[in-house]
Structures are given as C-alpha cells and as structure tokens.
Design a protein around this motif. Structure first.
Motif, short mmCIF file in Angstrom:
data_model
loop_
_atom_site.label_atom_id
_atom_site.label_comp_id
_atom_site.label_asym_id
_atom_site.label_seq_id
_atom_site.Cartn_x
_atom_site.Cartn_y
_atom_site.Cartn_z
N HIS A 51 -1.23 -2.43 11.28
CA HIS A 51 -0.87 -1.28 10.46
C HIS A 51 -0.70 -0.06 11.36
O HIS A 51 -1.48 0.13 12.30
N TYR B 9 0.83 -1.21 0.00
CA TYR B 9 0.00 0.00 0.00
C TYR B 9 0.87 1.27 0.00
O TYR B 9 0.93 2.00 0.99
N ARG C 167 -3.24 3.46 4.05
CA ARG C 167 -3.89 2.48 4.92
C ARG C 167 -4.30 1.22 4.14
O ARG C 167 -4.07 0.11 4.58
N PHE D 256 -1.44 2.87 10.79
CA PHE D 256 -2.60 3.76 10.69
C PHE D 256 -3.86 3.10 11.25
O PHE D 256 -4.96 3.63 11.07
N THR E 256 -6.30 6.91 3.70
CA THR E 256 -5.48 7.56 4.72
C THR E 256 -4.01 7.43 4.32
O THR E 256 -3.54 6.37 3.93
N THR F 24 -9.14 3.70 10.18
CA THR F 24 -9.01 4.81 9.24
C THR F 24 -9.47 4.37 7.86
O THR F 24 -9.53 3.19 7.55
N HIS G 21 -0.85 1.58 15.82
CA HIS G 21 -2.14 0.97 15.44
C HIS G 21 -3.19 1.25 16.53
O HIS G 21 -4.30 1.71 16.25
N ASP H 17 -6.53 11.39 7.29
CA ASP H 17 -7.66 10.60 6.79
C ASP H 17 -8.57 11.54 6.01
O ASP H 17 -9.30 12.34 6.61
N TRP I 239 -0.45 11.05 9.93
CA TRP I 239 -1.36 10.59 8.88
C TRP I 239 -2.53 11.55 8.75
O TRP I 239 -2.86 12.28 9.68
N THR J 221 -6.83 0.08 11.98
CA THR J 221 -7.77 -0.62 11.09
C THR J 221 -9.06 0.17 10.89
O THR J 221 -9.93 -0.27 10.14
#
Length: 387
Positions: free
Chosen positions: A327, A312, A320, A329, A337, A333, A376, A351, A349, A331
């Motif tokens: 991750h 990604y 994301r 960012f 993102t 978002t 995360h 979103d 980050w 789960t």
C-alpha cells in the motif's frame, strides 16, 4: 536543501533516516529527486528538496519547484465537490444526468455523485476518450464523453479506479452549478488556492510558474500521450497555460500540497480559512467500498503475485484500511489514514490517529508497482519516527 528540525513527538534520527533513504534512492538513479515534507501536530520536522529534476542532473530540485501532480488533481476536485455539497448546490444522491442532461441514457443515467467519488460508477477505466484528441479543453472533453461513453455495468456493483471520466464529470458539474457561472479553473483558484494561500498552484501551467516547472519525465510509464491543443509536443497538455483537466491538470509545489493536507488534518480549515466542515472531513475518510477490490489495482497485484486488497476508498480519498498488503500509505499508518496520489510520482497522506502529515513530490516517474513499493517503504519509515 534539507532541513531536519527537532519536533516533539518525532525522533530526529528517524526523520534524518527518511531523508537519507530518499537521497540514496536518487543517487542510485531509482528516481531523480523528491520534494519531501513530514510534520506532526502541524510542525514540520522534515522540509527537504533532494536530488534533481532530470536524469542528466543538470537542474537541482528547489524548495519552490513546480510539479505536474497528475491525479493528485483529483484531490482538489474532491474537496471542491464536498464543499459544493455542503453549500447545498447538489448532494451525494444527485444523479449526474440531472446535472448534465446530455449524459442521459442507458445504465449511466443512474450514476450519482457518490458513485463518482467512490469510483463505483460502472464507467470504463479510460485514460483517453479517443486517440489523437487533445485533452486540455474541458467543454470538448465533456461533449465527447457524453456522446461516446456508456457504462459497462450498473453503478455500485464494483470499484474501478477512474483515471479520467469521474473527475471530468465532477469538474463539469461544479462549473454548471456555480452561482457565478465561473470557469472551473477560476473556481479552483478562488475557492481553494487563494483561501489556502497556495500561491504556487494552478490548473494549467500559469505563465509565472513556467520557469519553475519541472516537465514530467514519464520514463516510458505513461499509458497515453497527453495531447494539448496548442501542439506543444509529446505530453504537451502539461505545458498548456489554460488547460482545464479536473482529473490530471494541476501543477503545485511541495509547500502548497502541505497546506492542502494540513487543511484536511485540521478538519477543514487552515489559518482561519474554512473550506470544509469537520463533519464532512470525517465522513470523507470513511470507507464506502467495503471488501470490493479496486479492479485497476487488482490487475497490478496479479502482475507481481501480490495479495489483492480491498479498494479502501472514501469520498474521493484513498484510505489505508486494515489489510497488511502492499500500500502506498505503508502498513504502519492507522486505518483512517487518507490522501491522494498522482501517476508514479506524487503523494500526500494524513494520519489522523498519529496526527502526521506526509507529502512527497518526485521526479522521474516509476512504474505503478515500483511506486507503490517506494511510497510504502517511505511511509513505514515516516511512521517509525513517531514517538
């Protein structure tokens, strides 16, 4: 200093819970401290400096503390690269060897700007060029890279996060294509930091920032000793005033990184300063690596028996995506993102669906997987505040 403010669209109790979670982590010694900012629609709901700069708790984190941001430096190089493309200085399709003739020869001759930004260059995942070599002088690093580094595979074949090489080359390309012939450090200052009023940021440790700088405590998690040319001790490159490391050498503050992230949230501009076009920002947050895993993070996933996720990666930015795996960012978002991070400690980050901006700079580096789990968790709490 903890400032929790009621902002429309964010539950103040959940925002407070985010701050309390970080404070509990630091009190347990999980890491030493964190500078955290969370905003929705550009309005700050959390603006906090929590904990300390060091294990011994001799120095409190301050709102204007200056951090070595490590690979978050790449975000700045990414933005300047995208800006140069928009100004017509080169394109995504340009070959590196056309812009740096010393880079010709072998498979590497076919690497393009696109391959560098998406971490699909085929170059090796190096943290250093050769043992004992100082890393803070850009010209030396470029020369040695051109002399010694060859591709491991054709570009575009796989996605391998580049700790050093890709952004070393991008920084040099920006320097060579600059109409004014400026040094890379001056390009970064004049074309990004000054327009965005990022007054606490520099490439290399600017003299007036040294008293506020928090020298990084790697806690044994650094893969190499980052050697500087002035002999300033272990990881001394992070003390060098004139260091030019486009992949790892910037210092910044929480508020400055927030301004960078807000520029991206607002599709390329902030307070009248236009850095990128909305079209470019939208393109940059699309995934170009398909289902290819990021080979570096594939190795980390195997270490703890996690499911391997696609890499990604957009045009320089981590995304994301959709797979429900570990991750940074979280789960919760949205898939688009996007942001960047630095070794075991720093992250931002944005979103675009929730219109959330998140920045966290921490002290006391975590190992890679501990860092992923930490961020995360914080991301999921941050998103839970949206209402």
């Amino acid at each position: 200093m903890t400032d929790v403010t009621e902002v429309p669209g964010l539950d103040v109790a959940r925002v407070q819970h985010l701050a309390d979670t970080i404070r509990a982590d630091t009190e347990r010694g999980h890491y030493w401290g964190a500078r955290i900012l969370l905003a929705r629609h550009g309005r700050l709901a959390l603006d906090a400096a929590i904990g300390y700069a060091d294990r011994e708790r001799t120095r409190k984190l301050e709102s204007d503390s200056v951090f070595s941001i490590f690979s978050m430096t790449k975000a700045m190089t990414n933005v300047l690269t995208l800006r140069a493309i928009e100004l017509g200085r080169f394109s995504l399709a340009h070959k590196v060897s056309e812009l740096i003739p010393e880079f010709r020869g072998g498979l590497r001759e076919h690497i393009t700007i696109f391959h560098l930004l998406t971490h699909m260059s085929g170059l090796p995942m190096l943290f250093q060029l050769k043992p004992g070599m100082p890393i803070d002088i850009l010209a030396d690093m470029v020369r040695v890279a051109c002399e010694t580094v060859q591709s491991e595979e054709p570009p575009g074949q796989s996605c391998k996060y580049s700790p050093l090489l890709n952004h070393l080359l991008l920084g040099e390309i920006l320097r060579r294509t600059d109409p004014a012939g400026r040094r890379y450090r001056d390009i970064l200052r004049q074309d990004l930091f000054e327009p965005l009023k990022m007054t606490g940021s520099s490439l290399g440790l600017r003299k007036d920032l040294q008293a506020r700088h928090l020298f990084p405590d790697f806690r044994g998690h650094s893969p190499v000793n980052h050697i500087g040319s002035s002999g300033l001790g272990e990881n001394g490159a992070f003390r060098e005033e004139l260091a030019e490391m486009p992949w790892v050498g910037a210092v910044s503050t929480g508020p400055d990184i927030f301004r960078l992230a807000e520029m991206l949230r607002q599709l390329g501009s902030l307070e009248g300063a236009r850095i990128l076009s909305p079209t470019m920002v939208r393109k940059a947050r699309q995934c170009y690596t398909g289902d290819k895993p990021n080979e570096l993070y594939k190795t980390l996933a195997h270490k703890d028996q996690w499911e391997v996720s696609p890499g990604y990666i957009g045009l320089g930015f981590s995304l994301r995506g959709t797979r429900m795996t570990h991750h940074m960012f979280g789960t919760q978002t949205s898939p688009e993102t996007f942001g960047n991070y630095g070794a075991g400690s720093t992250l931002f980050w944005v979103d675009p669906e929730l219109d959330l901006t998140f920045v966290c700079l921490s002290t006391g580096l975590l190992s890679s997987n501990q860092n992923i789990v930490r961020f995360h968790r914080l991301a999921d709490i941050a998103v839970s505040a949206a209402c």
